[in-house]
Design an enzyme around this catalytic site. Structure first.
Site, PDB file in Angstrom:
ATOM      1  N   HIS A  48      71.751 120.590  13.266  1.00 37.15           N
ATOM      2  CA  HIS A  48      70.848 119.523  12.834  1.00 37.15           C
ATOM      3  C   HIS A  48      70.310 118.856  14.104  1.00 37.15           C
ATOM      4  O   HIS A  48      70.999 118.812  15.130  1.00 37.15           O
ATOM      5  CB  HIS A  48      71.684 118.522  12.023  1.00 37.15           C
ATOM      6  CG  HIS A  48      70.909 117.439  11.345  1.00 37.15           C
ATOM      7  ND1 HIS A  48      70.435 116.332  12.012  1.00 37.15           N
ATOM      8  CD2 HIS A  48      70.545 117.266  10.047  1.00 37.15           C
ATOM      9  CE1 HIS A  48      69.821 115.539  11.152  1.00 37.15           C
ATOM     10  NE2 HIS A  48      69.865 116.083   9.960  1.00 37.15           N
TER      11      HIS A  48
ATOM     12  N   ASP B  35      80.575 118.256  14.169  1.00 42.53           N
ATOM     13  CA  ASP B  35      79.728 117.462  13.283  1.00 42.53           C
ATOM     14  C   ASP B  35      80.119 117.825  11.846  1.00 42.53           C
ATOM     15  O   ASP B  35      79.808 118.917  11.359  1.00 42.53           O
ATOM     16  CB  ASP B  35      78.256 117.810  13.579  1.00 42.53           C
ATOM     17  CG  ASP B  35      77.297 117.215  12.562  1.00 42.53           C
ATOM     18  OD1 ASP B  35      77.751 116.686  11.539  1.00 42.53           O
ATOM     19  OD2 ASP B  35      76.076 117.312  12.803  1.00 42.53           O
TER      20      ASP B  35
ATOM     21  N   GLN C 157      78.316 117.702   6.830  1.00 45.62           N
ATOM     22  CA  GLN C 157      78.184 118.492   5.589  1.00 45.62           C
ATOM     23  C   GLN C 157      79.521 119.128   5.203  1.00 45.62           C
ATOM     24  O   GLN C 157      79.553 120.093   4.448  1.00 45.62           O
ATOM     25  CB  GLN C 157      77.135 119.592   5.770  1.00 45.62           C
ATOM     26  CG  GLN C 157      75.745 119.095   6.070  1.00 45.62           C
ATOM     27  CD  GLN C 157      75.079 118.392   4.883  1.00 45.62           C
ATOM     28  OE1 GLN C 157      75.554 118.472   3.751  1.00 45.62           O
ATOM     29  NE2 GLN C 157      73.985 117.708   5.146  1.00 45.62           N
TER      30      GLN C 157
ATOM     31  N   LYS D 256      76.857 110.505   2.731  1.00 45.13           N
ATOM     32  CA  LYS D 256      76.986 111.866   2.190  1.00 45.13           C
ATOM     33  C   LYS D 256      78.377 112.062   1.582  1.00 45.13           C
ATOM     34  O   LYS D 256      78.725 113.137   1.118  1.00 45.13           O
ATOM     35  CB  LYS D 256      76.780 112.896   3.311  1.00 45.13           C
ATOM     36  CG  LYS D 256      75.382 112.874   3.919  1.00 45.13           C
ATOM     37  CD  LYS D 256      75.244 113.950   4.962  1.00 45.13           C
ATOM     38  CE  LYS D 256      74.079 113.750   5.886  1.00 45.13           C
ATOM     39  NZ  LYS D 256      72.769 114.031   5.300  1.00 45.13           N
TER      40      LYS D 256
ATOM     41  N   CYS E 265      65.523 119.027   9.194  1.00 45.12           N
ATOM     42  CA  CYS E 265      65.944 118.541  10.532  1.00 45.12           C
ATOM     43  C   CYS E 265      66.652 119.641  11.305  1.00 45.12           C
ATOM     44  O   CYS E 265      67.642 119.396  12.000  1.00 45.12           O
ATOM     45  CB  CYS E 265      66.869 117.331  10.428  1.00 45.12           C
ATOM     46  SG  CYS E 265      66.075 115.875   9.803  1.00 45.12           S
TER      47      CYS E 265
HETATM   48  N1  PLP Z   1      74.506 116.486  11.041  1.00 47.81           N
HETATM   49  C1  PLP Z   1      74.330 117.203   9.931  1.00 47.81           C
HETATM   50  C2  PLP Z   1      74.931 118.569   9.830  1.00 47.81           C
HETATM   51  C3  PLP Z   1      73.598 116.664   8.870  1.00 47.81           C
HETATM   52  O1  PLP Z   1      73.424 117.366   7.757  1.00 47.81           O
HETATM   53  C4  PLP Z   1      73.049 115.366   9.001  1.00 47.81           C
HETATM   54  C5  PLP Z   1      72.223 114.795   7.933  1.00 47.81           C
HETATM   55  O2  PLP Z   1      71.678 115.478   7.105  1.00 47.81           O
HETATM   56  C6  PLP Z   1      73.288 114.662  10.183  1.00 47.81           C
HETATM   57  C7  PLP Z   1      74.014 115.257  11.180  1.00 47.81           C
HETATM   58  C8  PLP Z   1      72.764 113.280  10.373  1.00 47.81           C
HETATM   59  O3  PLP Z   1      73.414 112.406   9.507  1.00 47.81           O
HETATM   60  P1  PLP Z   1      72.977 110.882   9.402  1.00 47.81           P
HETATM   61  O4  PLP Z   1      71.503 110.900   9.164  1.00 47.81           O
HETATM   62  O5  PLP Z   1      73.754 110.365   8.230  1.00 47.81           O
HETATM   63  O6  PLP Z   1      73.349 110.233  10.679  1.00 47.81           O
END
Ligand code: PLP
Length: 407
Positions: free
Chosen positions: A124, A201, A204, A227, A365
């Site tokens: 992401h 990270d 998900q 999430k 993203c």
């Molecule tokens: N990392 C991953 C794998 C994501 O799916 C997302 C959001 O979709 C993020 C980071 C960013 O999360 P946030 O916008 O809640 O900071």
């Protein structure tokens, strides 16, 4: 709740009962954010109607009560990911904020000119851009672990990239645009052999599968509350205590100090050293409640149910002529990314919306991931514990309608 009873679960999500464009809502955009159960909504109401007061600052009853609830939530999070200590649990604004914290703070302390950071091709943007910014500041370099035609990371290439200059490996446990579960156990093991630190990270992942940071032996782990059935604007950074202790604070302000004078400020201990200013304590308490909710259902049961759902969805959508699924792997969770031949993803998404079906369309993203497939975006249906096979049937029928209308 002993059995996994999806109807009972759905009853706890008031938003799911509404109609969109005259149709029963089918919410399949859970990778972006999930809906909230009643007990989380009620917890937020309870805070504001019964004991709201700023934390860590007052000697009075309300402040103590809110502080206690906030720190209890930290313990709930610690237990959820099995961290060793609550000192290792930092409340952040979300995954993005957590990664930026590490990129800044770890970067300041440990990264020098010529050092290398490894990230995966399927990240992401939140796990790409903060490292680029850090590398620009420090004169370090990003190296990318390539993915194959299915979106699976190529471990042999990863091993070749690791070397003495590698200071940190930052990868998603689950790639958001494809739902592929990356082999983070192997990635962490290999990084450890060369002395590189690891950041996972988990944005998900934690809502879909059980996570044990001690067993994983990662150095950092990040995820988002919104999430994970909690409010927006709250997230978690887990970090190993010895590392967090060595890292400088990310931001300065109230709550993160022991003493302040114009000559010198002394920072306070973990975890508050990284929580400058009034933190989102309502969000943090909502996250504690959301985790209690997940625990009441059982994360293993959720994982099993959602895995069945994904399998059903992939089988069902594969029956549609001209539909291509991107990110084919045995190791997946809760998301299916696809395109209908000759139809733009936005058109698919807009017609599905008319049928009450919410899916995500675009690059998610994750532009480099899309580039790897030679496309500019997909339609992504992503699932949560409250989705049903009947909803997947509706998606299937909706896609047949899209084809009929546009081809
Ligand atoms: N990392 C991953 C794998 C994501 O799916 C997302 C959001 O979709 C993020 C980071 C960013 O999360 P946030 O916008 O809640 O900071």
């Amino acid at each position: 709740m002993n059995m996994f009873d999806v109807e009972k679960i759905r009853e706890q999500f008031p938003l799911l009962t509404q109609k969109v464009n005259g149709k029963n809502l089918v919410y399949l955009d859970n990778g972006a954010t999930v809906q909230k159960p009643l007990r989380v909504i009620e917890k937020i109401k309870e805070i504001y109607t019964e004991y709201n007061s700023n934390i860590h600052r007052g000697v009075h009853y309300l402040s103590n009560k809110t502080t206690e609830a906030y720190e209890n939530a930290r313990e709930t999070v610690r237990n959820f990911i099995n961290a060793n200590s609550t000192e290792e649990i930092i409340f952040t604004k979300g995954t993005t904020d957590a990664i930026n914290l590490v990129a800044f703070s770890f970067g300041e302390k440990y990264i020098k000119k010529g050092d290398e950071i490894l990230i995966a091709e399927t990240e992401h943007h939140s796990n790409i851009v903060p490292w680029q910014m850090m590398c620009e500041r420090k004169g370090a370099k990003i190296k990318v672990i390539p993915a194959d035609n299915n979106g699976e990371l190529i471990l042999s290439e990863y091993k070749k990239l690791l070397n003495k200059r590698t200071k940190l490996v930052a990868v998603a446990q689950v790639a958001n645009s494809l739902g592929i579960i990356n082999p983070i156990e192997d990635i962490i093991y290999e990084a450890r052999k060369t002395g590189a630190k690891t950041l996972i990270d988990g944005a998900q992942a934690v809502q879909h599968k059980s996570v044990d940071v001690q067993k994983l032996d990662c150095d950092f782990y990040a995820f988002s509350g919104h999430k994970t059935y909690a409010e927006t604007g709250i997230g978690i950074l887990y970090g190993k205590k010895e590392l967090l202790n060595e890292m400088p604070p990310y931001q300065g302000g109230g709550d993160m100090i022991k003493s302040v004078s114009f000559e010198k400020t002394e920072y306070t201990d973990l975890p508050l050293k990284f929580e400058a200013g009034t933190s989102n304590y309502v969000g943090a308490i909502s996250l504690g409640e959301a985790i209690n909710f997940i625990n009441s259902v059982g994360i293993e049961k959720i994982e099993k149910y959602e895995t069945e759902l994904l399998k059903y969805a992939e089988e069902k959508l594969s029956l549609i002529n001209g539909l291509t699924i991107y990110g084919k792997s045995k190791n997946k969770t809760s998301a299916v990314s696809f395109l209908l031949k000759g139809i733009h993803f936005y058109d698919t998404g807009m017609i599905l919306d008319k049928l009450g079906i919410a899916v995500r369309t675009g690059a998610h993203c994750a532009e480099p991931t899309m580039k790897n497939f030679g496309i500019s975006g997909t339609v992504r249906a992503s699932f949560a514990m409250y989705n049903t096979k009947e909803e997947i049937d509706k998606l299937y029928e909706g896609l047949l309608k899209v084809k009929n209308m546009l081809l």
